[in-house]
Design an enzyme around this catalytic site. Structure first.
Site, PDB file in Angstrom:
ATOM      1  N   ASP A  55      78.748  64.245 -22.735  1.00 17.37           N
ATOM      2  CA  ASP A  55      79.299  65.300 -24.759  1.00 17.37           C
ATOM      3  C   ASP A  55      80.150  66.284 -23.746  1.00 17.37           C
ATOM      4  OD1 ASP A  55      78.377  64.668 -27.330  1.00 17.37           O
ATOM      5  OD2 ASP A  55      78.223  66.894 -26.976  1.00 17.37           O
ATOM      6  N   ASP A 115      75.107  54.254 -28.723  1.00 14.72           N
ATOM      7  CA  ASP A 115      75.977  55.126 -28.409  1.00 14.72           C
ATOM      8  C   ASP A 115      77.244  55.668 -29.747  1.00 14.72           C
ATOM      9  OD1 ASP A 115      76.504  57.436 -28.504  1.00 14.72           O
ATOM     10  OD2 ASP A 115      78.280  57.971 -26.667  1.00 14.72           O
ATOM     11  N   HIS A 158      73.088  57.710 -27.425  1.00 13.90           N
ATOM     12  CA  HIS A 158      73.800  58.945 -27.358  1.00 13.90           C
ATOM     13  C   HIS A 158      73.145  60.058 -26.199  1.00 13.90           C
ATOM     14  CE1 HIS A 158      77.046  61.815 -27.284  1.00 13.90           C
ATOM     15  NE2 HIS A 158      76.291  62.498 -27.357  1.00 13.90           N
TER      16      HIS A 158
END
Length: 303
Positions: A122, A250, A280
């Site tokens: 991320d 995700d 995710h």
């Protein structure tokens, strides 16, 4: 700058989190927390584990033990504004560049990490890949998992980003734990959800988490876009081994790994992996599997 510090008792008795805290102080007085787990029989490898939004080093609690058991040192910092790291109360203190600078000072100037295997997730990629482009000599290899490096030229961000942008700015209270629970395949224990909320006892503490969605370059004119484009120019010239380990479920980033595999020379010919059964926040769903992928990647280079 008004700097907030989450009380230590918020981090007591967290499930599956036996790690000792470590701290460094940056030039501007901000204290940064990091985990530093070392094996009894070192392999000589250092794995830098970078979390994203809105998590902290707790995300890697099921990734670190297998890697340490395999002989690798694991360093997992909490980004400024997250986890046990300090939290500027002024939301405008959080810029893309300030995050890059804080992370650089932490891992290079204070911890002097070298020959790093970086695992970035991320916003860990949005920051870590900038560092890699600016200091490629510090990195031995990269494992990118459910991450991106936007430079403002990626086109339509899609409906999820628009929804997340609205949610992150308007929801009261902001619950990091609920965000993580929404982004996982498995059902999280309420105590785990609470552990992700632990760093944020009051609204003033959550300004870093609210700011991150606003800092993503979505047009070429955005503040961070030129530096990220420059970073891409470097990444497109590097043969540093670059493995993609994205999960199959995700809904945030989908097929973002394609860009890395097509544009980064170091990604060519590597056994990129789709982690089955991961959302995710793949570390929650498939933490030991991610650790195995990282260890296999390190060992394959040694053969």
């Amino acid at each position: 700058m008004n700097i907030l510090r989450t009380p230590d008792d918020r981090f007591e008795n967290l499930p599956d989190f036996p790690f000792e805290p470590h701290y460094v102080e940056l030039d501007d007085g901000i204290r940064v927390h990091y985990l530093d787990e070392r094996p009894e029989r070192p392999s000589g490898e250092t794995v830098l584990l970078l979390h994203g939004e809105p998590t902290w080093s707790y995300l890697y609690r099921h990734v670190i033990p297998p890697l340490v058991a395999a002989g690798h040192r694991c360093v997992a910092p909490d980004l400024v504004g997250f986890g046990r790291s300090d939290k500027p109360a002024d939301r405008f203190a959080y810029t893309y560049q300030s995050h890059v600078d804080w992370l650089r000072e932490t891992v290079f100037d204070r911890l002097d990490l070298r020959d790093v295997t970086m695992v970035c997730h991320d916003w860990g990629g949005l920051l870590g890949l900038r560092l890699m482009a600016e200091h490629p000599d510090r990195f031995r290899r990269v494992v990118a998992t459910n991450t991106v490096l936007h430079a403002g030229d990626q086109g339509d961000m899609g409906p999820f980003y628009a929804q997340w942008l609205q949610h992150s700015q308007r929801v009261r209270p902001f619950s990091a734990g609920q965000v993580v629970a929404t982004g996982t395949v498995t059902d999280l224990d309420p105590a785990v959800v609470a552990a992700y909320d632990a760093p944020f006892p009051e609204e003033d503490h959550v300004q870093g988490a609210r700011r991150f969605p606003l800092l993503i370059p979505i047009t070429p004119a955005d503040e961070a876009a030129p530096a990220n484009r420059k970073a891409w120019e470097v990444l497109e010239s590097l043969d540093t081994p670059f493995l993609c380990a994205f999960s199959d479920r995700d809904f945030v980033l989908g097929q973002a790994h394609t860009t890395f595999r097509e544009r980064v020379p170091g990604a060519k010919g590597l056994p990129h992996t789709t982690i089955v059964g991961g959302g995710h926040f793949v570390q929650e769903d498939q933490g030991p599997r991610l650790a195995q992928i990282v260890d296999d990647f390190i060992r394959s280079a040694a053969r």
